[in-house]
Every structure is written in C-alpha cells, then in structure tokens.
Scaffold this active site. Sequence first.
Site, short mmCIF file in Angstrom:
data_model
loop_
_atom_site.label_atom_id
_atom_site.label_comp_id
_atom_site.label_asym_id
_atom_site.label_seq_id
_atom_site.Cartn_x
_atom_site.Cartn_y
_atom_site.Cartn_z
N SER A 281 -32.63 26.84 -19.82
CA SER A 281 -33.01 28.58 -20.59
C SER A 281 -34.39 28.60 -20.92
CB SER A 281 -31.81 29.16 -21.05
OG SER A 281 -30.64 28.96 -20.05
N GLY B 246 -25.94 31.16 -20.16
CA GLY B 246 -26.51 32.26 -19.12
C GLY B 246 -27.79 32.27 -19.05
N ALA B 247 -28.61 33.38 -18.46
CA ALA B 247 -30.04 32.41 -18.22
C ALA B 247 -29.64 31.96 -17.25
CB ALA B 247 -30.90 32.59 -19.21
N GLY C 168 -23.14 19.31 -18.56
CA GLY C 168 -23.68 19.12 -18.03
C GLY C 168 -24.79 17.63 -18.75
N LEU D 237 -34.86 21.42 -16.30
CA LEU D 237 -34.54 22.78 -16.55
C LEU D 237 -33.31 22.53 -17.62
CD1 LEU D 237 -33.53 23.88 -13.04
CD2 LEU D 237 -35.60 23.63 -13.70
N GLY E 211 -29.41 24.38 -12.29
CA GLY E 211 -28.49 23.36 -13.66
C GLY E 211 -27.58 23.79 -13.60
N HIS E 212 -27.45 24.99 -13.98
CA HIS E 212 -25.95 25.43 -13.81
C HIS E 212 -25.22 25.62 -12.77
CE1 HIS E 212 -28.26 27.45 -18.31
NE2 HIS E 212 -26.68 26.81 -17.98
P1 AMP Z 1 -26.72 26.78 -21.75
O1 AMP Z 1 -25.89 27.87 -20.93
O2 AMP Z 1 -27.83 25.72 -21.54
O3 AMP Z 1 -25.51 26.09 -23.01
O4 AMP Z 1 -26.17 25.35 -20.80
C1 AMP Z 1 -24.29 24.99 -20.26
C2 AMP Z 1 -24.12 24.18 -19.36
O5 AMP Z 1 -24.89 23.65 -17.84
C3 AMP Z 1 -23.93 23.12 -20.05
O6 AMP Z 1 -22.76 22.09 -19.80
C4 AMP Z 1 -25.02 22.28 -20.21
O7 AMP Z 1 -25.38 21.21 -20.30
C5 AMP Z 1 -25.29 22.32 -18.33
N1 AMP Z 1 -27.06 22.22 -17.80
C6 AMP Z 1 -27.80 23.38 -17.97
N2 AMP Z 1 -29.34 22.58 -17.82
C7 AMP Z 1 -28.45 21.87 -17.21
C8 AMP Z 1 -29.86 20.87 -16.68
N3 AMP Z 1 -30.56 21.41 -16.49
N4 AMP Z 1 -28.64 20.13 -15.95
C9 AMP Z 1 -27.57 19.57 -16.02
N5 AMP Z 1 -27.03 20.79 -16.60
C10 AMP Z 1 -27.37 21.56 -17.08
#
Ligand code: AMP
Length: 280
Positions: A184, A28-29, A145, A182, A33-34
């Site tokens: 959260s 979340g947040a 990501g 990017l 990127g997400h």
């Molecule tokens: P998180 O919410 O941080 O656990 O991220 C969820 C998914 O989004 C994961 O697969 C991360 O690698 C991807 N993600 C987070 N930030 C980025 C970003 N800046 N660019 C690409 N993917 C991202």
Amino acid sequence: MTRISELEKVLSEARNSGRKVGLVPTMGALHQGHLSLIKQARSQSDFVVCSVFVNPTQFNNPNDLETYPRQLEQDIALLEPHGCDLVFAPDRTEVYPRGETVSPEDYGKLTQVLEAAHRPGHFDGVIAVVRRLFEMVQPDLAFFGEKDFQQLAVIRELGRREFTALQIVGCPLIRSEKGLALSSRNALMSDAERTRALILYSTLQAAAVRCSHEPPAAVVAWAEQQLAKAEGVLPEYFSLSHQDSLAPVTQWTSGTQAVLLVAANVGPVRLIDNTKFVFA
Ligand code: AMP
C-alpha cells in the site's frame, strides 16, 4: 460494517449454517497482493471476512501512521466482486476499548531480530491487533501474506500459543510486473522512486543465485554493498536466515530452508521484501 455487535450477529448466522469462516486482516488501500489473499480465503472457506483497520499500535513512526493511505470506499468496491462476504472496518475504540497501550510480547528471536530490532514495539502492536481480531471474528482459518515474512512467523507462533484450533495459511508474495513487491505504501513513491526500489528484488534474486556457490557471509556482504551504492536507497538490513526461526544461516547444508530478507528506505517509504528457497 463497523460494530462488533453487528459482526457477531452475521457471523453466528454463518456458523449456524455450518459455514467455515476465513479471515483476511488488512490495513486497507488494497492491491492485488491483498486480493490474492481473498482469493485463497474464498477457495478454502465458506464465509470470507476481510478486516480493514489501520492499526495505530503497530506504527513506530507517527508520520508513517499519518500518511498511511486510506480509501475505505474504494476498498469495499474492490472486495465485493472478489468474493468477500463481509468487510469489517471497526474504529479505534471498538478495537481498543480499554485504550491503545499494548503489552510487550516475548516470542524469543522472532520478536528480537530484523523488523523487531528496527521497529521497536511493532510486533507488540501486530500481536495485539491480530489477537483481538481473532477473538472478535473467531475464524476457522486466517490468511496472511509472505510479503511480511517475519509477521507471518510471529502470527504462526501466536496461533500455536493461543489459538490452537485456528489454521493459519501463508500466501505467496505478489509483485508488480517489474518485480516490485506490492505494498500500500508504494502509492506514496514517485515513479522514479518506484524504479529505484526495483534494486531490492534484483539484489534478492542475484543473491539467491550466489547462494549456490558462495558462503552465506559472502552473499550477505555482496548484497549489502549493492544496496549501499544504489542511489536514493537507504538500506536498513539484508539478512540470510532460516525460514522458521529467522536465525542467520551461517553455513550451507543440503535441504536448508532459507530466506533472504531486506529492508530499505526509498524516498518517503520504508520497504521490505524477501525471497525464500531451499539449498540443494
Ligand atoms: P497490510 O494491509 O499491508 O497490513 O497487509 C495485509 C495482508 O496482506 C498481510 O497478511 C500482508 O502480508 C498481505 N500482503 C500485503 N502485500 C502483499 C503482497 N504483495 N503479496 C502478498 N501478500 C501481501
């Protein structure tokens, strides 16, 4: 949607109508990127599920878990217009009905070096939650990501070991205009801290240029020095590794698929970043 029973009902309808299910797991947040993962999922699958779950078992620092940004309503509002068909936001007991103790996982070097060494137990929690999400959603494709480069390598290995029919798709790292990866957690930094944090990407970029004419060890030593002297930045590691194994690159060979990886604390936040390239 928060319940597995509801999720299963909607997913079985989607599957019965022959639709390919794509999963984007998140905490979340949400940011661009997400959303780039959602876009990729939209282009490769017929039914896109985004999970939003702040997974307690992957946090090795209780304060990080407590302060992690949470904004579910805003996330849902963002996801719908971006082509997400279903937001799954389970609570902790739904994900961990038998309690939140997770088993240690051994994926060799992948669960020993870099993030694994600096965040004990982190990947045990990541593997536990992603395995559980894969079991609940049973996606045809899952999108992750490259921002979390080592996590992606770990999940590819999880796929090879336990979910052989599932296609894991890696998606490019998205940055701010100035180059900050990017995340959260960026929302927890002040403007001044976000400016300081730009040193991570500028060091990665400059190090990548040096790789064309300097031995690996010299590049790493130079980058470590840059980060050590940056004001307000507490570096944890800087590594030049092979993309698949994450073993250190010790000498240059034409065609080496390399990745530079960095972790550092800036203000209240621990940041990671990376850049990959092929040695010509
Ligand atoms: P998180 O919410 O941080 O656990 O991220 C969820 C998914 O989004 C994961 O697969 C991360 O690698 C991807 N993600 C987070 N930030 C980025 C970003 N800046 N660019 C690409 N993917 C991202």
